[in-house]
Scaffold this motif. Structure first.
Motif, PDB file in Angstrom:
ATOM      1  N   ASP A 181       0.858  -1.179   0.000  1.00  0.00           N
ATOM      2  CA  ASP A 181       0.000   0.000   0.000  1.00  0.00           C
ATOM      3  C   ASP A 181       0.894   1.229   0.000  1.00  0.00           C
ATOM      4  O   ASP A 181       1.637   1.467   0.947  1.00  0.00           O
ATOM      5  N   HIS A 182       0.834   1.993  -1.077  1.00  0.00           N
ATOM      6  CA  HIS A 182       1.677   3.175  -1.193  1.00  0.00           C
ATOM      7  C   HIS A 182       1.080   4.390  -0.486  1.00  0.00           C
ATOM      8  O   HIS A 182       1.721   5.426  -0.401  1.00  0.00           O
ATOM      9  N   GLY A 183      -0.150   4.268  -0.005  1.00  0.00           N
ATOM     10  CA  GLY A 183      -0.770   5.347   0.735  1.00  0.00           C
ATOM     11  C   GLY A 183      -1.379   6.436  -0.130  1.00  0.00           C
ATOM     12  O   GLY A 183      -1.962   7.383   0.378  1.00  0.00           O
ATOM     13  N   TYR A 229      -2.757  -6.455  -3.304  1.00  0.00           N
ATOM     14  CA  TYR A 229      -2.699  -7.539  -2.333  1.00  0.00           C
ATOM     15  C   TYR A 229      -3.007  -8.849  -3.041  1.00  0.00           C
ATOM     16  O   TYR A 229      -3.683  -8.890  -4.069  1.00  0.00           O
ATOM     17  N   ALA A 230      -2.458  -9.912  -2.498  1.00  0.00           N
ATOM     18  CA  ALA A 230      -2.680 -11.244  -3.041  1.00  0.00           C
ATOM     19  C   ALA A 230      -2.473 -12.243  -1.911  1.00  0.00           C
ATOM     20  O   ALA A 230      -1.551 -12.100  -1.118  1.00  0.00           O
ATOM     21  N   PHE A 231      -3.354 -13.214  -1.845  1.00  0.00           N
ATOM     22  CA  PHE A 231      -3.102 -14.318  -0.925  1.00  0.00           C
ATOM     23  C   PHE A 231      -3.617 -15.594  -1.553  1.00  0.00           C
ATOM     24  O   PHE A 231      -4.484 -15.590  -2.421  1.00  0.00           O
ATOM     25  N   GLU A 232      -3.041 -16.686  -1.117  1.00  0.00           N
ATOM     26  CA  GLU A 232      -3.423 -17.986  -1.644  1.00  0.00           C
ATOM     27  C   GLU A 232      -3.340 -18.997  -0.518  1.00  0.00           C
ATOM     28  O   GLU A 232      -2.400 -18.982   0.280  1.00  0.00           O
ATOM     29  N   LEU A 233      -4.344 -19.860  -0.450  1.00  0.00           N
ATOM     30  CA  LEU A 233      -4.387 -20.922   0.546  1.00  0.00           C
ATOM     31  C   LEU A 233      -4.064 -22.246  -0.120  1.00  0.00           C
ATOM     32  O   LEU A 233      -4.195 -22.393  -1.340  1.00  0.00           O
ATOM     33  N   ASP A 234      -3.672 -23.221   0.676  1.00  0.00           N
ATOM     34  CA  ASP A 234      -3.311 -24.518   0.109  1.00  0.00           C
ATOM     35  C   ASP A 234      -4.506 -25.318  -0.398  1.00  0.00           C
ATOM     36  O   ASP A 234      -4.351 -26.333  -1.056  1.00  0.00           O
ATOM     37  N   ASP A 235      -5.740 -24.833  -0.160  1.00  0.00           N
ATOM     38  CA  ASP A 235      -6.931 -25.531  -0.660  1.00  0.00           C
ATOM     39  C   ASP A 235      -7.386 -25.024  -2.030  1.00  0.00           C
ATOM     40  O   ASP A 235      -8.427 -25.414  -2.525  1.00  0.00           O
ATOM     41  N   GLU A 278      -6.666 -11.796  -5.537  1.00  0.00           N
ATOM     42  CA  GLU A 278      -5.705 -10.779  -5.954  1.00  0.00           C
ATOM     43  C   GLU A 278      -6.457  -9.520  -6.313  1.00  0.00           C
ATOM     44  O   GLU A 278      -7.551  -9.587  -6.862  1.00  0.00           O
ATOM     45  N   ALA A 279      -5.867  -8.362  -6.020  1.00  0.00           N
ATOM     46  CA  ALA A 279      -6.478  -7.091  -6.393  1.00  0.00           C
ATOM     47  C   ALA A 279      -5.394  -6.028  -6.523  1.00  0.00           C
ATOM     48  O   ALA A 279      -4.400  -6.049  -5.801  1.00  0.00           O
ATOM     49  N   VAL A 280      -5.624  -5.125  -7.480  1.00  0.00           N
ATOM     50  CA  VAL A 280      -4.738  -3.986  -7.691  1.00  0.00           C
ATOM     51  C   VAL A 280      -5.614  -2.748  -7.722  1.00  0.00           C
ATOM     52  O   VAL A 280      -6.598  -2.696  -8.456  1.00  0.00           O
ATOM     53  N   GLY A 281      -5.257  -1.756  -6.926  1.00  0.00           N
ATOM     54  CA  GLY A 281      -6.016  -0.514  -6.879  1.00  0.00           C
ATOM     55  C   GLY A 281      -5.194   0.641  -7.412  1.00  0.00           C
ATOM     56  O   GLY A 281      -3.990   0.714  -7.180  1.00  0.00           O
ATOM     57  N   ARG A 282      -5.877   1.524  -8.148  1.00  0.00           N
ATOM     58  CA  ARG A 282      -5.232   2.707  -8.713  1.00  0.00           C
ATOM     59  C   ARG A 282      -6.153   3.904  -8.535  1.00  0.00           C
ATOM     60  O   ARG A 282      -7.357   3.792  -8.755  1.00  0.00           O
TER      61      ARG A 282
END
Length: 126
Positions: free
Chosen positions: A34-36, A42-48, A53-57
Motif C-alpha cells: 500500500d503506497h498510501g 494484495y494477493a493471498f493464496e491458501l493450500d486448498d 488478488e487485487a490492484v487498486g489505482r
C-alpha cells in the motif's frame, strides 16, 4: 462455587466443536503493498486452492478503480474463478459461474431488427 464454575468451563471446552480433519487451510502466499496514495496490491493464496488478488489505482476524476480476481474450489471439485473491475460504473464481475440472461426469442430479435430498419428509413416512433 469456584469448583462449579471451573467444571462448567471445562465441560464447555470439551464440548466445543473441533474442525474436521482436512477442513482447515494454511496460507501459502500473502502479499500486501500500500503506497498510501491510492495505489495498492494484495494477493493471498491458501493450500486448498482459494486465491484472491487485487490492484487498486487512483482515478483522475477521484476515487479508486480496482481490478482483481478470486478463485476457489467448488464442493463438486470444479475450480471457479471470477475476475472483476470495480470503478465509477460499479462492480463488474465476469466468470463462467455467473448467471447469464436467457437468449432472446426469435420473434423479439425480428422485432428489434424491424425497428432498426424503420429508424434507418427515418420512421419515428412516438
Amino acid at each position: 462455587m469456584k469448583l462449579i464454575v471451573l467444571a462448567c468451563l471445562a465441560a464447555a471446552a470439551l464440548a466445543a466443536p473441533t474442525p474436521d480433519e482436512g477442513t482447515s487451510s494454511s496460507v501459502e502466499r500473502d502479499e500486501r503493498v500500500d503506497h498510501g496514495d491510492g495505489h495498492f496490491r494484495y494477493a493471498f493464496e491458501l493450500d486448498d486452492g482459494t486465491a484472491v488478488e487485487a490492484v487498486g489505482r487512483p482515478r483522475e476524476e477521484g476515487g479508486i478503480s480496482i481490478e482483481g480476481s478470486y478463485r476457489y474450489v467448488h464442493p463438486d471439485g470444479e475450480s471457479v474463478e471470477v475476475t472483476y473491475l470495480a470503478d465509477e460504473n460499479g462492480f463488474q464481475p465476469s466468470g463462467d459461474i455467473l448467471p447469464t440472461p436467457h437468449p432472446l426469442p426469435a420473434h423479439a430479435i425480428e422485432q428489434i431488427r424491424f425497428a432498426e430498419e424503420q429508424r434507418a428509413l427515418g420512421v419515428t416512433f412516438e
